[in-house]
Design a protein around this motif. Structure first.
Motif, PDB file in Angstrom:
ATOM      1  N   ASP A 233     -81.676  17.301 -42.810  1.00 32.92           N
ATOM      2  CA  ASP A 233     -81.897  15.865 -42.597  1.00 32.92           C
ATOM      3  C   ASP A 233     -80.740  15.251 -41.805  1.00 32.92           C
ATOM      4  O   ASP A 233     -80.938  14.399 -40.941  1.00 32.92           O
ATOM      5  CB  ASP A 233     -82.135  15.109 -43.916  1.00 32.92           C
ATOM      6  N   GLY A 234     -79.513  15.755 -42.063  1.00 34.07           N
ATOM      7  CA  GLY A 234     -78.385  15.275 -41.263  1.00 34.07           C
ATOM      8  C   GLY A 234     -78.569  15.657 -39.803  1.00 34.07           C
ATOM      9  O   GLY A 234     -78.287  14.877 -38.886  1.00 34.07           O
ATOM     10  N   ASN A 261     -85.380  19.773 -44.365  1.00 33.75           N
ATOM     11  CA  ASN A 261     -84.828  19.895 -45.708  1.00 33.75           C
ATOM     12  C   ASN A 261     -84.024  18.623 -46.007  1.00 33.75           C
ATOM     13  O   ASN A 261     -82.876  18.492 -45.593  1.00 33.75           O
ATOM     14  CB  ASN A 261     -83.940  21.142 -45.754  1.00 33.75           C
ATOM     15  N   ASN A 263     -82.055  16.980 -48.237  1.00 32.07           N
ATOM     16  CA  ASN A 263     -81.230  16.986 -49.444  1.00 32.07           C
ATOM     17  C   ASN A 263     -80.350  15.735 -49.492  1.00 32.07           C
ATOM     18  O   ASN A 263     -79.459  15.625 -50.314  1.00 32.07           O
ATOM     19  CB  ASN A 263     -80.406  18.271 -49.548  1.00 32.07           C
ATOM     20  N   GLN A 265     -78.003  14.774 -47.868  1.00 29.18           N
ATOM     21  CA  GLN A 265     -76.589  14.900 -47.513  1.00 29.18           C
ATOM     22  C   GLN A 265     -76.419  15.631 -46.200  1.00 29.18           C
ATOM     23  O   GLN A 265     -77.185  16.529 -45.877  1.00 29.18           O
ATOM     24  CB  GLN A 265     -75.864  15.722 -48.583  1.00 29.18           C
ATOM     25  N   ARG A 266     -75.392  15.244 -45.474  1.00 26.85           N
ATOM     26  CA  ARG A 266     -75.003  16.059 -44.326  1.00 26.85           C
ATOM     27  C   ARG A 266     -73.743  16.814 -44.742  1.00 26.85           C
ATOM     28  O   ARG A 266     -73.835  17.642 -45.639  1.00 26.85           O
ATOM     29  CB  ARG A 266     -74.849  15.221 -43.061  1.00 26.85           C
TER      30      ARG A 266
HETATM   31 MG   LIG Z   1     -78.735  17.623 -45.516  1.00 29.73          MG
END
Ligand SMILES: [Mg+2]
Ligand SMILES: Cc1ncc(C[n+]2csc(CCOP(=O)(O)OP(=O)(O)O)c2C)c(N)n1
Length: 895
Positions: A233-234, A261, A263, A265-266
């Motif tokens: 996602d980052g 994906n 989550n 978070q990066r």
């Molecule tokens: Mg991520």
């Protein structure tokens, strides 16, 4: 039932009535009818200039596949979970061992921990390898999840324990494993590189499109094969990701599935703490007309949704932001409950169904096999356009105490206790000491885990990843095919670009090679004079041509066709480069030896999409990059941001890229022919960069015996007709379009009684690479007296040497050591300016006059030209010795 959102405006009776009638419509006549009517209402408003804002692009924050449409899971979830635990353990052990080894080579645990279940569902049920009757899936994973893929290959018996021990240590005895997917370093294993964030999306899109191109052109059977690519996602912040998604829907790429994906978070922070990345991506992808499938909640939530009659739970889900969700992943059950419920009675009631422990453990959709399966299954059934699956996960899932923490990406070590605890949780059959050592674990032969895992892959065509090259070799064309170029242009003036287009035309007509040629152009073909190819080759369009082109009555009309051969990419160098990569790797991906010729503005190559070119090197791409309109002074008028005098220098940084700057049409012919021979006949993993120019001049016929020198990078083009008198001898090295200036300089020098030889340098980069290789060999065998090619060629030539090209001085300087005399390099260091060709050449000191002057000055230095001669030459040539240095000057004040 009316949703809570409606309830909040319950006093609005009219709205209630509208919603109730919509509900009744849906119940009695079904979703299709409801959609038709709703769409009609929307269109009515649009006709009345009332537009509904972007909110319509979002669906509620919940799974796209509802429970009642969720297919039965066809696998053994318990067994799959046991296998997954083994993979998680081994993936983690690899990173821990790398840490324990003290070499500091690192590794990542958190990404695979979040992606494991979605990867496993894919590998056990969806991802198919190539077979007799199936085209084979191309799969890209998140680079940082590589340990999980290695772990699987180890359990399957495809990688040894030693290889795993040497994770991130590729040079160790017994072999090691590259950090990330790098086909170049593991060519039997990895299919596609993904380590540079953002590039795998355009790569996937254009690979999917190129598969369709091959099918439409009859070069590949229509036997399927999907492109599945996982990104983070980052990663979706990279402009290449969202910047290229429109083309996927325009081309109706139903063979493409992108999995994000999410989550949340990066690296060390949230991706969208104040918003929701899944909803944001949904809007973007739906807006680009992708099929969007969201996997947000696991099965445990289903029972809560079932009692959420008034949409209270859904409403809460909509209100929470990703920062909250990340917080929940590190909080205790009671903390989550308190924050989530926040005093809302109805919500409290609903949540009472779960104990605190159940609340703490409640999963996200990305850790639920059934929810992931439902999404993948729907994606494979989709026949309209590309699909993106947005899957919510927790970074570091299962890593006790580290899940969801901002530091989890950097987590490379666990304490002894943590290791043992992890072993317990994953139920790995290792004793405490083995667990503390992070020993690898492979289930015994005959165990249900191993049998199941192998059976699933057998069913899907065999293990993954596996890169197999099974491609016919093509014959290099006879040089005679290019006889127009070899024989020269007679009286006619033409450019190397025109010569190239004619060669391309010949290649398109070639019996054996013609169908494999893939001309690729960004912006417009006309810039490069390629419109003449439209009629013959056509422009590829999956939709054919639904209109009569505006120039249909001309000789060269714009012609689009489903079996068109030219890829005209629009103003999108990144996309065109991804097409080049797809065509250049089709030999491995599809077993089809397509030969891409990608022609572009040379300045918008390396510096614009250099990372993509690097990726071509990684993926062992073949083909020809043609830097058109090249040269800092040859592209006149265009100025600073168009005039390229450095791409040849940057080209040298790509190790398996051969770069040439030919001056004459026959040189180009020899280079292209040799390129086809090396890449498609001998199947070498190299590719080519050739600069071509738009300056017209007479193309001479090819002298005898120079072909070898052209390929090596240098040969003697013309000797002076006279003997040097009193050591007054000059050797001029010319390249590309500056060769014309060199030839004029020769005349100026000969007029001054200087015997002048002309050397054509087609590639300083090849010369310097060869020279360094020879020097290295000499370093290890000092008494062999091995000489670099440049030194062999120039032997003991007497006199002074001057090199001039339309590129930076660093280029000719790279061979300085092997030039047997005083050596002056001229070049175009500095920013371009808008000017005419002659004035540009004077400004950068690469005009005939400055070249001749440089030779005279060098001879004067050696005492072979008098000061009086020098003065008179300065006057005659118009040499301005006080002019500013173009390499360092600010705004031009030349003149
Ligand atoms: Mg991520
Ligand atoms: C072009 C580029 N910039 C930076 C990096 C360094 N990098 C490695 S992983 C990562 C973050 C990944 O975050 P995300 O895409 O969300 O994946 P996750 O690990 O969270 O699944 C970054 C920035 C990179 N590999 N490539």
């Amino acid at each position: 039932m009316v949703s809570r959102r409606a309830e909040t405006i319950a006093h609005d009776v009219e709205l209630q009535e509208w919603l109730e009638s919509m509900e009744s419509l849906l119940r009695t006549e079904g979703p299709e009818r409801a959609k038709t009517i709703f769409r009609a209402v929307q269109e009515y408003l649009a006709d009345e200039h009332v537009t509904i804002d972007s909110a319509t692009l979002n669906t509620p924050y919940r799974n796209t596949v509802p429970l009642d449409q969720q297919p039965a899971y066809p696998g053994d979830i318990e067994l799959e979970s046991r296998i997954e635990n083994i993979l998680r353990w081994n993936a983690m052990a690899m990173v821990l061992k790398a840490y324990d080894g003290g070499t500091g080579v690192g590794g990542h645990i958190g990404t695979y921990a979040s992606a494991a279940t979605m990867m496993e569902v894919g590998l056990n049920h969806f991802f198919r390898t190539k077979s007799e009757d199936y085209g084979g899936d191309l799969i890209g994973i998140q680079a940082h999840a590589a340990p999980g893929v290695y772990a699987r290959a180890y359990v399957e018996g495809r990688l040894s324990e030693q290889q795993l021990e040497n994770f991130r240590r590729e040079l160790q005895p017994g072999g090691g494993l590259s950090s990330y997917p790098h086909p170049r370093n593991m060519p039997d294993f990895w299919q596609m590189p993904t380590a540079s964030m953002g590039l795998s999306t355009p790569t996937a899109i254009y690979q999917a499109r190129f598969a369709k191109y091959l099918e439409n052109r009859g070069l590949k059977p229509k036997n399927g094969g999907k492109v599945w690519v996982f990104i983070g996602d980052g990663e979706s912040d990279e402009p290449e990701v969202l910047g290229t998604i429109n083309i996927a829907s325009r081309e109706n790429l139903d063979n493409l599935v992108l999995i994000v994906n999410c989550n949340l978070q990066r690296l060390d922070g949230p991706v969208r703490g104040n918003g929701k990345i899944i909803q944001e991506l949904e809007r973007s992808f739906r807006g680009a007309q992708w099929n969007v499938i969201k996997v947000i909640w696991s099965g445990e939530w289903d029972k809560l949704f079932a009692i959420d009659r008034e949409g209270v739970l859904q409403d809460r889900m909509e209100r929470a932001v990703d920062g909250d969700y990340q917080m929940y992943s590190v909080s205790s059950g009671p903390e989550v409950r308190d924050h989530w419920v926040a005093g809302d009675q109805q919500l409290e009631e609903i949540m009472r169904v779960l104990s605190d422990e159940e609340i703490r453990c409640i999963r996200r959709g990305g850790h639920d096999h059934k929810k992931i399966y439902a999404a993948f299954d729907r994606a494979t059934r989709n026949t309209k356009g590309p699909t993106v699956i947005l899957i919510k996960t927790i970074k570091g899932y299962g890593m006790e105490g580290h899940e969801g923490s901002n530091a989890v990406h950097q987590k490379k070590n666990l304490s002894r206790e943590e290791r043992i605890e992890t072993r317990n949780r994953l139920a790995i059959d290792l004793d405490d000491d083995a667990a503390a050592r992070a020993d690898f674990y492979r289930p015994p032969e005959g165990s249900p885990e191993l049998e199941y895992l192998r059976a699933r892959r057998d069913h899907l065509g065999g293990p993954w990843p596996r890169r197999i090259v099974d491609c016919p070799s093509l014959p290099a064309p006879a040089l005679d095919v290019f006889k127009d170029q070899i024989n020269g242009s007679g009286e006619r003036e033409l450019s190397t670009t025109m010569a190239f287009v004619r060669m391309l035309s010949k290649l398109l007509d070639h019996d054996e090679l013609g169908r494999y040629i893939v001309p690729i152009v960004p912006d417009e073909a006309r810039t490069f004079g390629m419109e003449a190819l439209f009629r013959k080759a056509g422009i590829y369009s999956s939709e054919g041509q639904k209109y009569r082109p505006v120039d249909s009555s001309t000789l060269m009309p714009y012609r689009e066709a489903t079996d068109g051969q030219i890829l005209q990419e629009g103003i999108c160098e990144a996309g065109a480069m991804a097409s080049f990569l797809s065509a250049g790797t089709a030999y491995a991906v599809h077993g089809v030896p397509t030969i891409p010729f990608y022609v572009f503005y040379s300045i918008f190559g390396f510096q614009r999409v250099g990372d993509m070119i690097w990726s071509c090197g990684d993926m062992l791409s073949r083909g020809f990059l043609l830097g058109g309109t090249s040269g800092r002074t040859t592209l006149n008028g265009e100025g600073l941001q168009h005039e390229d005098g450095h791409s040849q220098v940057v080209a040298n940084t790509v190790p398996n890229l051969l770069s040439y700057d030919p001056a004459f049409a026959y040189e180009l012919a020899v280079i292209v022919r040799d390129g086809i021979r090396r890449m498609y006949q001998k199947q070498e993993n190299v590719f080519y960069y050739i600069t071509i120019c738009n300056e017209n001049y007479v193309m001479p016929p090819m002298p005898e015996g120079v072909a070898d020198g052209i390929v090596k990078g240098m040969y003697c083009f013309e000797r002076s007709p006279r003997q040097a008198k009193a050591g007054r001898k000059a050797h001029l090295f010319g390249s590309g379009a500056i060769m014309t200036e060199v030839l004029k300089a020769r005349d100026l020098l000969e007029d001054l009684d200087i015997a002048t030889d002309i050397w054509s340098v087609t590639s300083y980069n090849e010369l310097s690479r060869e020279g360094l290789t020879a020097e290295r060999r000499a370093m290890f065998s000092p008494h062999q007296h091995e000489q670099p090619y440049v030194r062999q060629l120039l032997g003991e030539e007497q006199g002074v040497f001057v090199a001039a090209s339309d590129y930076m001085k660093a280029l000719p300087l790279s061979i300085a050591r092997w030039v047997p005399g005083p050596y002056v390099v001229l070049g175009t260091d500095g920013y371009g300016v808008s000017e005419s060709r002659p004035d540009l050449r004077a400004y950068f000191e690469v005009s005939a006059e400055y070249i001749a002057w440089a030779a005279l000055a060098s001879l004067a230095d050696a005492g072979l030209v008098s000061d009086a001669e020098l003065e008179s030459a300065a006057e005659k040539f118009g040499i301005n010795r006080d002019k500013p240095n173009a390499a360092v000057s600010g705004p031009p004040d030349f003149g």
